[in-house]
Write an enzyme that holds these catalytic residues in place. Sequence first.
Site, PDB file in Angstrom:
ATOM      1  N   ASP A  28      44.301  18.277   2.390  1.00 52.39           N
ATOM      2  CA  ASP A  28      44.576  16.844   2.280  1.00 52.39           C
ATOM      3  C   ASP A  28      43.240  16.104   2.329  1.00 52.39           C
ATOM      4  O   ASP A  28      42.376  16.426   3.148  1.00 52.39           O
ATOM      5  CB  ASP A  28      45.485  16.390   3.434  1.00 52.39           C
ATOM      6  CG  ASP A  28      46.081  15.004   3.204  1.00 52.39           C
ATOM      7  OD1 ASP A  28      45.314  14.065   2.873  1.00 52.39           O
ATOM      8  OD2 ASP A  28      47.300  14.852   3.367  1.00 52.39           O
ATOM      9  N   ILE A  29      43.081  15.138   1.443  1.00 54.50           N
ATOM     10  CA  ILE A  29      41.823  14.389   1.379  1.00 54.50           C
ATOM     11  C   ILE A  29      41.615  13.579   2.669  1.00 54.50           C
ATOM     12  O   ILE A  29      40.491  13.297   3.055  1.00 54.50           O
ATOM     13  CB  ILE A  29      41.767  13.510   0.101  1.00 54.50           C
ATOM     14  CG1 ILE A  29      40.328  13.210  -0.292  1.00 54.50           C
ATOM     15  CG2 ILE A  29      42.631  12.284   0.216  1.00 54.50           C
ATOM     16  CD1 ILE A  29      39.547  14.403  -0.792  1.00 54.50           C
ATOM     17  N   ASN A  84      57.678  14.034   4.632  1.00 55.24           N
ATOM     18  CA  ASN A  84      58.161  12.661   4.629  1.00 55.24           C
ATOM     19  C   ASN A  84      58.925  12.386   3.339  1.00 55.24           C
ATOM     20  O   ASN A  84      58.429  12.693   2.255  1.00 55.24           O
ATOM     21  CB  ASN A  84      56.982  11.688   4.735  1.00 55.24           C
ATOM     22  CG  ASN A  84      56.094  11.980   5.928  1.00 55.24           C
ATOM     23  OD1 ASN A  84      56.579  12.396   6.980  1.00 55.24           O
ATOM     24  ND2 ASN A  84      54.808  11.794   5.774  1.00 55.24           N
ATOM     25  N   GLN A  91      56.516   8.347   3.309  1.00 50.77           N
ATOM     26  CA  GLN A  91      56.080   9.090   2.127  1.00 50.77           C
ATOM     27  C   GLN A  91      55.152   8.175   1.328  1.00 50.77           C
ATOM     28  O   GLN A  91      55.485   7.007   1.081  1.00 50.77           O
ATOM     29  CB  GLN A  91      57.281   9.504   1.263  1.00 50.77           C
ATOM     30  CG  GLN A  91      56.863  10.372   0.073  1.00 50.77           C
ATOM     31  CD  GLN A  91      58.056  10.909  -0.720  1.00 50.77           C
ATOM     32  OE1 GLN A  91      59.211  10.536  -0.485  1.00 50.77           O
ATOM     33  NE2 GLN A  91      57.758  11.785  -1.667  1.00 50.77           N
ATOM     34  N   HIS A  97      55.948  17.162  -1.040  1.00 48.52           N
ATOM     35  CA  HIS A  97      54.859  17.925  -0.422  1.00 48.52           C
ATOM     36  C   HIS A  97      55.122  18.137   1.060  1.00 48.52           C
ATOM     37  O   HIS A  97      55.755  17.321   1.711  1.00 48.52           O
ATOM     38  CB  HIS A  97      53.505  17.245  -0.635  1.00 48.52           C
ATOM     39  CG  HIS A  97      53.411  15.837  -0.123  1.00 48.52           C
ATOM     40  ND1 HIS A  97      53.996  14.760  -0.781  1.00 48.52           N
ATOM     41  CD2 HIS A  97      52.795  15.313   0.961  1.00 48.52           C
ATOM     42  CE1 HIS A  97      53.730  13.641  -0.109  1.00 48.52           C
ATOM     43  NE2 HIS A  97      53.019  13.952   0.950  1.00 48.52           N
ATOM     44  N   HIS A  99      53.269  18.899   4.716  1.00 50.45           N
ATOM     45  CA  HIS A  99      52.006  18.865   5.459  1.00 50.45           C
ATOM     46  C   HIS A  99      51.964  20.014   6.453  1.00 50.45           C
ATOM     47  O   HIS A  99      52.900  20.193   7.228  1.00 50.45           O
ATOM     48  CB  HIS A  99      51.896  17.577   6.284  1.00 50.45           C
ATOM     49  CG  HIS A  99      51.802  16.322   5.481  1.00 50.45           C
ATOM     50  ND1 HIS A  99      50.614  15.708   5.176  1.00 50.45           N
ATOM     51  CD2 HIS A  99      52.764  15.546   4.915  1.00 50.45           C
ATOM     52  CE1 HIS A  99      50.849  14.613   4.465  1.00 50.45           C
ATOM     53  NE2 HIS A  99      52.148  14.495   4.290  1.00 50.45           N
TER      54      HIS A  99
END
Length: 133
Positions: A28-29, A84, A91, A97, A99
């Site tokens: 994740d960025i 989410n 979300q 996706h 996490h």
Amino acid sequence: MCVFCKIVEGEIPAYKVYEDDDILAFLDISQVTVGHTLVIPKKHYENIFELDEEGASKLFKAVTKVAKQLKTSLQIENLNILNNNGKLAYQSVFHYHIHLLPRYQNDKFSINFPTNKLSETEFIELRDKIGKN
Ligand code: ZN
């Protein structure tokens, strides 16, 4: 095309940590904790309500692989898995996706679940309402 579809297509770079024919995992960025990874189906599903059983099966199979990959490589024993669905549930990218959040002592990430009490009758009504579908 959504941002995750662009990552799948290679139009946007990502720090990929796992890939197979159907699934991609990348850092994740916004690293909530060190090693915070997203696991996504390459096929675009908006949320859990669109995801079909085959997609879910492939996705969660990869989630277990990536979780073990994180455990070994980062030497962690603790991990949260979060997903989410919808704006109210936080979300932000509308491509399904999951996490994976490695946890560390004093990592400052906290999930607080408020607790609500229901009566026996309310539990039964709720169970019947949900269970009947
Ligand atoms: Zn997409």
